[in-house]
Scaffold this motif. Structure first.
Motif: not given
Length: 505
Positions: A307, A401, A403, A415-417, A423
């Motif tokens: 991230c 995710q 987050n 925005s995180c992988s 992405s």
């Protein structure tokens, strides 16, 4: 009366008696209300479904076993686990209900093997007044004032001791380094043992063997990890008792000025616990304070490279804190600095939510309980699964995710992988407001058995992250991920490669 008449009379009496007993039992069964148990199956005799329940799985999921059971039976289902009939709960409401009614409708009930290795006076297995007394001792020693005035400094010193030993472009196990940090901190905090000393290192070796047994099958047979752990437990307790004897001698001689400012000294001076109780208390705090915190730090090290925007925001936050300290001529972190780590606290929460260091709790019903139309019989084991709530898509938006922005009241988009490498944009303003989310978030349990070291654990994570992101870049050196065994662990030790990099201009 002839023998034949006596035989006939005796036989008739026996038949009549049996008939009356049968009628009594039948009528009693008719009048007794039928229990409405949750759906589910009990599995094999004795073992039940324990093997499937304990099968290793990725820590960022609830595992195939529970996925299938929830899909088939719902969030509350019956099973047979650890040799006992059980109600398993992935229901947020029931989990809170169980924790809030600790000591009234439910009580702690861990398998005997846990008590056998941690000790009958361990806070993990104690119930009632004795647990409250032990917990009060821990809370007094881990008070807010002590965290501010003493423990913050110790946490920072031990953080720097570990991070300053990392060489540029070197590869090592991040999990082992996290464990080195938390073990040294707890050994100093509990018994004033200095890191690197021969006795500290020897104790650490015994403790590693002990921990392998805690998470192993409870087979007390020659050559098993459980048997070796029991032997290490004996060695560790002898070590602690020797420290106690030395401390008591100093106190009796009037050399209280020599008494170290640690938990062992505090307990000897301010409690009436027996020697056996103190030994089990020290061992259980060493276990709780070392193992869970080290796993949480390793999880943060694992999640953050995936991230980049979270990493960037962390570095901005900590660079600002460091620059302000430099301008003020200060070196050590203060409590005000810690409180300013707002986004860091979001990262800590998200790490605990997604990684779930504590997966589920062991309880049993003290009386018949009815919940949402289901009956929980008295004496049955009850397993509130904390991880199932934290990873429930109906409660947390995109629960798989990472987050951190979900914990901000007025968060921005991050925005995180994703786990598959693509992405994905995450909306911080998900379906849950912060108040609702906090009611669902139980990484340290809840109710009267809320973890006494929860604030210390969050302090350790925040301070470690502060110095880590300011001074290093890192990447995973090999594919690895956290698994549940049932404790969370990295199969390869989370190997990382680090580069020294100062983010302060």
């Amino acid at each position: 009366m002839s023998d034949s008449h006596l035989t006939f009379f005796s036989l008739s009496s026996s038949i009549l008696a049996l008939l009356l007993i049968f009628i009594f039992i039948f009528k009693r069964k008719q009048t007794k209300p039928k229990l409405n148990l949750p759906p589910g199956k009990m599995g094999w005799p004795f073992l039940g479904e324990t093997i499937g329940y304990l099968k290793p799985y990725s820590a960022t999921t609830i595992g195939e076993f529970m996925d299938q059971h929830i899909a088939r039976y719902g969030k509350i289902y019956k099973s047979k686990l650890f040799g006992e009939p059980a109600i398993v709960s992935a229901d947020a409401g029931l989990n809170r209900f169980i924790l809030q009614n600790e000591g009234k409708l439910f009580e702690c009930s861990y398998p005997r093997s846990i008590g056998g290795i941690l000790g009958k006076w361990s806070m993990l297995v104690l119930v009632g007044d004795m647990h409250r007394d032990m917990r009060a001792i821990s809370l007094n020693f881990l008070s807010h004032g002590r965290l501010r005035t003493h423990l913050l400094k110790e946490v920072e010193n031990h953080t720097l001791l570990v991070l300053n030993s990392w060489k540029h472009n070197s590869t090592f196990s991040a999990q082992d380094e996290a464990k080195r940090f938390t073990f040294n901190l707890m050994a100093k905090h509990i018994m004033s043992l200095d890191p690197g000393n021969v006795e500290t290192e020897k104790l650490k070796e015994e403790y590693v063997t002990f921990m392998k047994g805690v998470v192993s099958a409870p087979l007390n047979l020659p050559g098993t990890a459980y048997r070796r752990a029991l032997k290490s437990r004996s060695t560790i307790l002898k070590f602690i008792e020797a420290k106690m004897t030395e401390r008591v001698r100093k106190m009796e001689e009037g050399n209280e000025s020599l008494e170290e400012d640690d938990l062992l000294g505090w307990v000897l001076k301010h409690s009436n616990l027996s020697t056996e109780q103190i030994l089990d208390l020290v061992l259980s705090l060493l276990f709780a304070g070392h193992e869970t915190s080290s796993v949480a730090i390793a999880l943060a090290i694992y999640f953050l490279p995936g991230c980049p925007q979270a990493m960037e925001q962390l570095r901005e936050e900590h660079s600002e804190i460091a620059r302000a300290k430099k301008q003020a001529g200060e070196v050590e972190l203060t409590w005000d600095d810690y409180k300013r780590m707002e986004f860091t606290h979001c990262v800590v929460n998200e790490t605990l939510r997604l990684g779930n260091v504590v997966r589920y709790l062991h309880r049993k019903a003290l009386k018949d309980v009815r919940y949402k139309g289901y009956d929980i019989p008295c004496g049955w084991k009850v397993l509130p699964v904390i991880a199932a709530v934290h990873l429930d898509p109906s409660l947390f938006d995109q629960p798989q995710q990472f987050n951190p922005w979900r914990w901000q009241i007025n968060g921005r988009r991050g925005s995180c992988s994703s786990s598959n490498g693509n992405s994905s944009t995450i909306n911080a303003n998900n379906n849950n407001n912060t108040t609702t989310t906090n009611n669902l978030f139980l990484p340290f349990g809840g109710g009267p058995r809320l973890c006494a070291g929860s604030e210390l654990a969050k302090l350790e994570m925040a301070v470690f992250i502060h110095h880590l992101v300011l001074n290093y870049q890192w990447e995973l050196a090999d594919s690895d991920q956290p698994y549940v065994y049932p404790f969370v662990d990295f199969p390869k030790g989370l190997p990382i490669t680090v580069q020294n990099h100062s983010y302060l201009s």
